[in-house]
Design a protein around this motif. Structure first.
Motif, PDB file in Angstrom:
ATOM      1  N   GLN A 226       0.822  -1.207   0.000  1.00 10.25           N
ATOM      2  CA  GLN A 226       0.000   0.000   0.000  1.00 10.25           C
ATOM      3  C   GLN A 226       0.861   1.264   0.000  1.00 10.25           C
ATOM      4  O   GLN A 226       0.572   2.222  -0.720  1.00 10.25           O
ATOM      5  CB  GLN A 226      -0.932  -0.002   1.205  1.00 10.25           C
ATOM      6  CG  GLN A 226      -1.924   1.132   1.191  1.00 10.25           C
ATOM      7  CD  GLN A 226      -2.900   1.042   2.346  1.00 10.25           C
ATOM      8  OE1 GLN A 226      -2.706   0.272   3.276  1.00 10.25           O
ATOM      9  NE2 GLN A 226      -3.947   1.834   2.290  1.00 10.25           N
ATOM     10  N   VAL A 227       1.938   1.261   0.773  1.00 12.88           N
ATOM     11  CA  VAL A 227       2.826   2.430   0.832  1.00 12.88           C
ATOM     12  C   VAL A 227       3.507   2.640  -0.518  1.00 12.88           C
ATOM     13  O   VAL A 227       3.586   3.772  -1.020  1.00 12.88           O
ATOM     14  CB  VAL A 227       3.860   2.261   1.969  1.00 12.88           C
ATOM     15  CG1 VAL A 227       4.970   3.287   1.855  1.00 12.88           C
ATOM     16  CG2 VAL A 227       3.178   2.357   3.312  1.00 12.88           C
ATOM     17  N   VAL A 228       3.988   1.562  -1.132  1.00  6.03           N
ATOM     18  CA  VAL A 228       4.650   1.677  -2.429  1.00  6.03           C
ATOM     19  C   VAL A 228       3.662   2.147  -3.497  1.00  6.03           C
ATOM     20  O   VAL A 228       3.979   3.016  -4.318  1.00  6.03           O
ATOM     21  CB  VAL A 228       5.303   0.330  -2.826  1.00  6.03           C
ATOM     22  CG1 VAL A 228       5.761   0.340  -4.269  1.00  6.03           C
ATOM     23  CG2 VAL A 228       6.463   0.025  -1.898  1.00  6.03           C
ATOM     24  N   ALA A 229       2.458   1.611  -3.492  1.00  9.89           N
ATOM     25  CA  ALA A 229       1.440   2.023  -4.468  1.00  9.89           C
ATOM     26  C   ALA A 229       1.093   3.497  -4.310  1.00  9.89           C
ATOM     27  O   ALA A 229       0.931   4.214  -5.303  1.00  9.89           O
ATOM     28  CB  ALA A 229       0.197   1.167  -4.324  1.00  9.89           C
ATOM     29  N   THR A 230       1.008   3.964  -3.083  1.00  3.21           N
ATOM     30  CA  THR A 230       0.727   5.382  -2.845  1.00  3.21           C
ATOM     31  C   THR A 230       1.878   6.250  -3.343  1.00  3.21           C
ATOM     32  O   THR A 230       1.650   7.284  -3.977  1.00  3.21           O
ATOM     33  CB  THR A 230       0.481   5.630  -1.347  1.00  3.21           C
ATOM     34  OG1 THR A 230      -0.582   4.796  -0.912  1.00  3.21           O
ATOM     35  CG2 THR A 230       0.136   7.077  -1.080  1.00  3.21           C
ATOM     36  N   ALA A 231       3.104   5.825  -3.075  1.00  2.00           N
ATOM     37  CA  ALA A 231       4.270   6.598  -3.513  1.00  2.00           C
ATOM     38  C   ALA A 231       4.345   6.654  -5.032  1.00  2.00           C
ATOM     39  O   ALA A 231       4.649   7.706  -5.611  1.00  2.00           O
ATOM     40  CB  ALA A 231       5.546   5.987  -2.937  1.00  2.00           C
ATOM     41  N   VAL A 232       4.038   5.550  -5.699  1.00  5.74           N
ATOM     42  CA  VAL A 232       4.081   5.521  -7.160  1.00  5.74           C
ATOM     43  C   VAL A 232       2.990   6.405  -7.744  1.00  5.74           C
ATOM     44  O   VAL A 232       3.225   7.160  -8.695  1.00  5.74           O
ATOM     45  CB  VAL A 232       3.955   4.068  -7.678  1.00  5.74           C
ATOM     46  CG1 VAL A 232       3.700   4.032  -9.168  1.00  5.74           C
ATOM     47  CG2 VAL A 232       5.210   3.287  -7.319  1.00  5.74           C
ATOM     48  N   SER A 233       1.799   6.358  -7.163  1.00  4.34           N
ATOM     49  CA  SER A 233       0.720   7.182  -7.698  1.00  4.34           C
ATOM     50  C   SER A 233       0.972   8.667  -7.470  1.00  4.34           C
ATOM     51  O   SER A 233       0.612   9.499  -8.312  1.00  4.34           O
ATOM     52  CB  SER A 233      -0.628   6.767  -7.089  1.00  4.34           C
ATOM     53  OG  SER A 233      -0.675   7.092  -5.724  1.00  4.34           O
ATOM     54  N   VAL A 234       1.604   9.016  -6.368  1.00  3.11           N
ATOM     55  CA  VAL A 234       1.936  10.421  -6.106  1.00  3.11           C
ATOM     56  C   VAL A 234       2.978  10.904  -7.103  1.00  3.11           C
ATOM     57  O   VAL A 234       2.898  12.006  -7.629  1.00  3.11           O
ATOM     58  CB  VAL A 234       2.435  10.592  -4.654  1.00  3.11           C
ATOM     59  CG1 VAL A 234       3.093  11.940  -4.454  1.00  3.11           C
ATOM     60  CG2 VAL A 234       1.288  10.418  -3.684  1.00  3.11           C
ATOM     61  N   LYS A 235       3.955  10.063  -7.431  1.00  3.67           N
ATOM     62  CA  LYS A 235       4.983  10.437  -8.406  1.00  3.67           C
ATOM     63  C   LYS A 235       4.399  10.600  -9.792  1.00  3.67           C
ATOM     64  O   LYS A 235       4.782  11.479 -10.550  1.00  3.67           O
ATOM     65  CB  LYS A 235       6.086   9.392  -8.439  1.00  3.67           C
ATOM     66  CG  LYS A 235       7.303   9.801  -7.698  1.00  3.67           C
ATOM     67  CD  LYS A 235       8.452   8.867  -7.969  1.00  3.67           C
ATOM     68  CE  LYS A 235       9.651   9.497  -7.304  1.00  3.67           C
ATOM     69  NZ  LYS A 235      10.831   8.744  -7.449  1.00  3.67           N
ATOM     70  N   ARG A 236       3.457   9.721 -10.147  1.00  3.07           N
ATOM     71  CA  ARG A 236       2.837   9.799 -11.476  1.00  3.07           C
ATOM     72  C   ARG A 236       2.016  11.076 -11.649  1.00  3.07           C
ATOM     73  O   ARG A 236       1.937  11.619 -12.727  1.00  3.07           O
ATOM     74  CB  ARG A 236       1.899   8.602 -11.692  1.00  3.07           C
ATOM     75  CG  ARG A 236       2.586   7.462 -12.300  1.00  3.07           C
ATOM     76  CD  ARG A 236       1.616   6.466 -12.832  1.00  3.07           C
ATOM     77  NE  ARG A 236       2.333   5.232 -13.060  1.00  3.07           N
ATOM     78  CZ  ARG A 236       1.829   4.054 -13.007  1.00  3.07           C
ATOM     79  NH1 ARG A 236       0.564   3.889 -12.743  1.00  3.07           N
ATOM     80  NH2 ARG A 236       2.577   2.999 -13.221  1.00  3.07           N
ATOM     81  N   LEU A 237       1.426  11.525 -10.571  1.00  2.15           N
ATOM     82  CA  LEU A 237       0.612  12.728 -10.640  1.00  2.15           C
ATOM     83  C   LEU A 237       1.464  13.985 -10.593  1.00  2.15           C
ATOM     84  O   LEU A 237       0.946  15.092 -10.663  1.00  2.15           O
ATOM     85  CB  LEU A 237      -0.416  12.753  -9.514  1.00  2.15           C
ATOM     86  CG  LEU A 237      -1.500  11.661  -9.592  1.00  2.15           C
ATOM     87  CD1 LEU A 237      -2.352  11.692  -8.329  1.00  2.15           C
ATOM     88  CD2 LEU A 237      -2.362  11.852 -10.824  1.00  2.15           C
ATOM     89  N   GLY A 238       2.771  13.824 -10.439  1.00  2.00           N
ATOM     90  CA  GLY A 238       3.675  14.971 -10.452  1.00  2.00           C
ATOM     91  C   GLY A 238       3.737  15.724  -9.151  1.00  2.00           C
ATOM     92  O   GLY A 238       4.139  16.868  -9.105  1.00  2.00           O
ATOM     93  N   ARG A 239       3.347  15.081  -8.086  1.00  3.74           N
ATOM     94  CA  ARG A 239       3.377  15.748  -6.771  1.00  3.74           C
ATOM     95  C   ARG A 239       4.646  15.434  -5.999  1.00  3.74           C
ATOM     96  O   ARG A 239       4.818  15.884  -4.896  1.00  3.74           O
ATOM     97  CB  ARG A 239       2.167  15.322  -5.944  1.00  3.74           C
ATOM     98  CG  ARG A 239       0.872  15.751  -6.530  1.00  3.74           C
ATOM     99  CD  ARG A 239      -0.247  15.363  -5.618  1.00  3.74           C
ATOM    100  NE  ARG A 239      -1.533  15.572  -6.273  1.00  3.74           N
ATOM    101  CZ  ARG A 239      -2.644  15.015  -5.896  1.00  3.74           C
ATOM    102  NH1 ARG A 239      -2.660  14.213  -4.860  1.00  3.74           N
ATOM    103  NH2 ARG A 239      -3.775  15.249  -6.524  1.00  3.74           N
ATOM    104  N   GLY A 240       5.485  14.609  -6.536  1.00  5.60           N
ATOM    105  CA  GLY A 240       6.636  14.163  -5.766  1.00  5.60           C
ATOM    106  C   GLY A 240       7.941  14.620  -6.243  1.00  5.60           C
ATOM    107  O   GLY A 240       8.367  15.116  -7.154  1.00  5.60           O
TER     108      GLY A 240
END
Length: 70
Positions: free
Chosen positions: A56-70
């Motif tokens: 869950q943590v990895v999926a959240t981190a990947v989705s945040v990066k894809r959205l350009g927030r990271g």
């Protein structure tokens, strides 16, 4: 029925941890399992929960990066 007796009994059973341990031991005796089997199952449960949290943590981190927030 005397409610004072029930209130006294209810106050005396506030120790939830001891009640859970007793219930677990009683369940082992009834089912014929050993405490080793119970601990083995608990270990697998903790491992599965840990893996789910990591995913869950990895999926959240990947989705945040894809959205350009990271």
């Amino acid at each position: 029925m005397d409610t004072r007796l029930l209130q006294t009994v209810a106050r005396g059973t506030d120790s939830g941890k001891a009640m859970i341990a007793t219930a677990t031991a009683l369940a082992c005796v009834i089912n014929g399992d050993t405490m080793t089997d119970v601990l083995r199952q608990a270990t697998w449960l903790i491992l599965a929960i840990t893996v789910l949290i990591i995913v869950q943590v990895v999926a959240t981190a990947v989705s945040v990066k894809r959205l350009g927030r990271g």
